[in-house]
Design an enzyme around this catalytic site. Structure first.
Site, mmCIF file in Angstrom:
data_model
loop_
_atom_site.group_PDB
_atom_site.id
_atom_site.type_symbol
_atom_site.label_atom_id
_atom_site.label_comp_id
_atom_site.label_asym_id
_atom_site.label_seq_id
_atom_site.Cartn_x
_atom_site.Cartn_y
_atom_site.Cartn_z
ATOM 1 N N ASP A 228 44.214 48.312 25.047
ATOM 2 C CA ASP A 228 43.957 47.996 23.368
ATOM 3 C C ASP A 228 43.774 49.925 23.277
ATOM 4 O OD1 ASP A 228 41.786 47.790 23.756
ATOM 5 O OD2 ASP A 228 41.308 46.876 22.083
ATOM 6 N N HIS A 229 42.756 49.747 22.192
ATOM 7 C CA HIS A 229 42.570 51.912 22.660
ATOM 8 C C HIS A 229 41.657 51.319 23.620
ATOM 9 C CE1 HIS A 229 40.746 49.226 19.249
ATOM 10 N NE2 HIS A 229 39.472 50.188 19.744
ATOM 11 N N CYS B 123 40.864 46.339 27.743
ATOM 12 C CA CYS B 123 40.300 46.708 26.387
ATOM 13 C C CYS B 123 39.489 47.347 26.950
ATOM 14 C CB CYS B 123 40.477 44.652 25.530
ATOM 15 S SG CYS B 123 39.165 43.593 26.017
ATOM 16 N N GLY B 124 37.791 47.186 26.078
ATOM 17 C CA GLY B 124 37.000 48.054 25.806
ATOM 18 C C GLY B 124 36.272 47.096 26.755
ATOM 19 N N THR B 125 35.889 46.019 26.400
ATOM 20 C CA THR B 125 34.913 44.820 27.513
ATOM 21 C C THR B 125 35.592 44.049 28.431
ATOM 22 O OG1 THR B 125 34.980 43.060 26.044
ATOM 23 C CG2 THR B 125 33.051 45.550 25.878
ATOM 24 N N GLY B 126 37.624 44.246 28.615
ATOM 25 C CA GLY B 126 38.336 42.969 28.932
ATOM 26 C C GLY B 126 38.233 41.687 28.774
ATOM 27 N N ILE B 127 36.858 40.881 27.597
ATOM 28 C CA ILE B 127 36.276 39.937 27.549
ATOM 29 C C ILE B 127 37.825 39.807 26.487
ATOM 30 C CG2 ILE B 127 34.848 38.626 26.145
ATOM 31 C CD1 ILE B 127 33.255 40.209 27.485
ATOM 32 N N GLY B 128 37.636 40.699 24.732
ATOM 33 C CA GLY B 128 38.210 39.909 24.068
ATOM 34 C C GLY B 128 39.804 39.916 24.731
ATOM 35 N N HIS C 23 41.769 31.970 44.485
ATOM 36 C CA HIS C 23 40.747 30.416 44.415
ATOM 37 C C HIS C 23 41.118 29.800 43.221
ATOM 38 C CE1 HIS C 23 37.536 30.254 47.595
ATOM 39 N NE2 HIS C 23 38.202 30.460 48.130
ATOM 40 N N ARG D 152 42.597 23.068 48.726
ATOM 41 C CA ARG D 152 42.375 22.519 47.762
ATOM 42 C C ARG D 152 41.488 22.776 46.269
ATOM 43 N NH1 ARG D 152 38.792 25.416 50.992
ATOM 44 N NH2 ARG D 152 37.117 26.634 50.667
ATOM 45 N N HIS D 153 41.777 24.510 46.328
ATOM 46 C CA HIS D 153 42.204 24.748 44.959
ATOM 47 C C HIS D 153 43.315 24.683 43.669
ATOM 48 C CE1 HIS D 153 38.992 27.563 46.780
ATOM 49 N NE2 HIS D 153 39.517 27.902 47.808
HETATM 50 C C1 RB5 Z 1 37.605 46.932 20.651
HETATM 51 O O1 RB5 Z 1 36.348 48.252 19.958
HETATM 52 C C2 RB5 Z 1 36.561 46.320 21.383
HETATM 53 O O2 RB5 Z 1 36.724 45.767 20.272
HETATM 54 C C3 RB5 Z 1 37.641 46.005 22.548
HETATM 55 O O3 RB5 Z 1 38.339 47.093 23.154
HETATM 56 C C4 RB5 Z 1 37.409 44.752 23.217
HETATM 57 O O4 RB5 Z 1 35.982 44.901 24.099
HETATM 58 C C5 RB5 Z 1 36.962 43.181 23.226
HETATM 59 O O5 RB5 Z 1 36.540 42.589 23.602
#
Ligand code: RB5
Length: 150
Positions: A7-8, A64-69, A97, A131-132
């Site tokens: 994403d951005h 993404c910004g955090t990689g989490i979403g 693993h 095992r993995h």
């Molecule tokens: C976008 O602002 C941000 O929320 C997205 O890139 C990401 O970090 C979400 O997890």
């Protein structure tokens, strides 16, 4: 073939990763986004995830910004094991693993230097199996609703 997307928040990092892949002669398909303008990450995660589960691409890289979403969204695609990493050790061991098929990173978390090291180890490390394999099978059984807890 590697599927890549962002994403951005991860756009600039994705462009750095593309330069790295170009330099190494590694083929990839870019599923967007194609500019720094704000976009929703779920659609990108879906496109990269389904590129892998369809067999079109072997592995993916998502930013993404955090990689989490974007990792949360990718993990909702059946057959995807996306790992959000911000260190070299995790990027290596999620291949060894977890047989992760997508590496996710945060463009606002890691610098390009570390990110490229993670990409390199992620793409060049095999799954250890043994095992993995049993543990990965358990993860997939949870996904399929067939997991039986002891
Ligand atoms: C976008 O602002 C941000 O929320 C997205 O890139 C990401 O970090 C979400 O997890």
């Amino acid at each position: 073939m590697i599927a890549i997307g962002a994403d951005h928040g991860g756009y600039e990092l994705k462009e750095e990763i593309k330069k790295y892949l170009d330099g190494k002669g590694i083929e990839y398909k870019d599923y967007g986004t194609y500019s720094p303008e704000s976009v929703d990450y779920a659609a990108i995660a879906y496109k990269v995830g389904t590129a892998i589960t369809s067999g079109e691409c072997e592995r993916g890289i998502l930013c993404c910004g955090t990689g989490i979403g974007i990792s949360m969204a990718a993990n909702k695609v059946k057959g995807i094991r996306a790992a959000c990493c911000s260190d070299y050790f995790s990027a290596k061991f999620t291949r060894l693993h977890n047989d992760a098929n997508i590496l996710c990173m945060g463009g606002r978390v890691v610098g390009a230097g570390l990110a490229l090291e993670m990409v390199e180890v992620f793409l060049n490390t095999g799954f250890e199996g043994g095992r993995h394999q049993r543990r990965v099978d358990q993860i997939m059984a949870i996904q399929d609703g067939t997991f039986e807890a002891e």
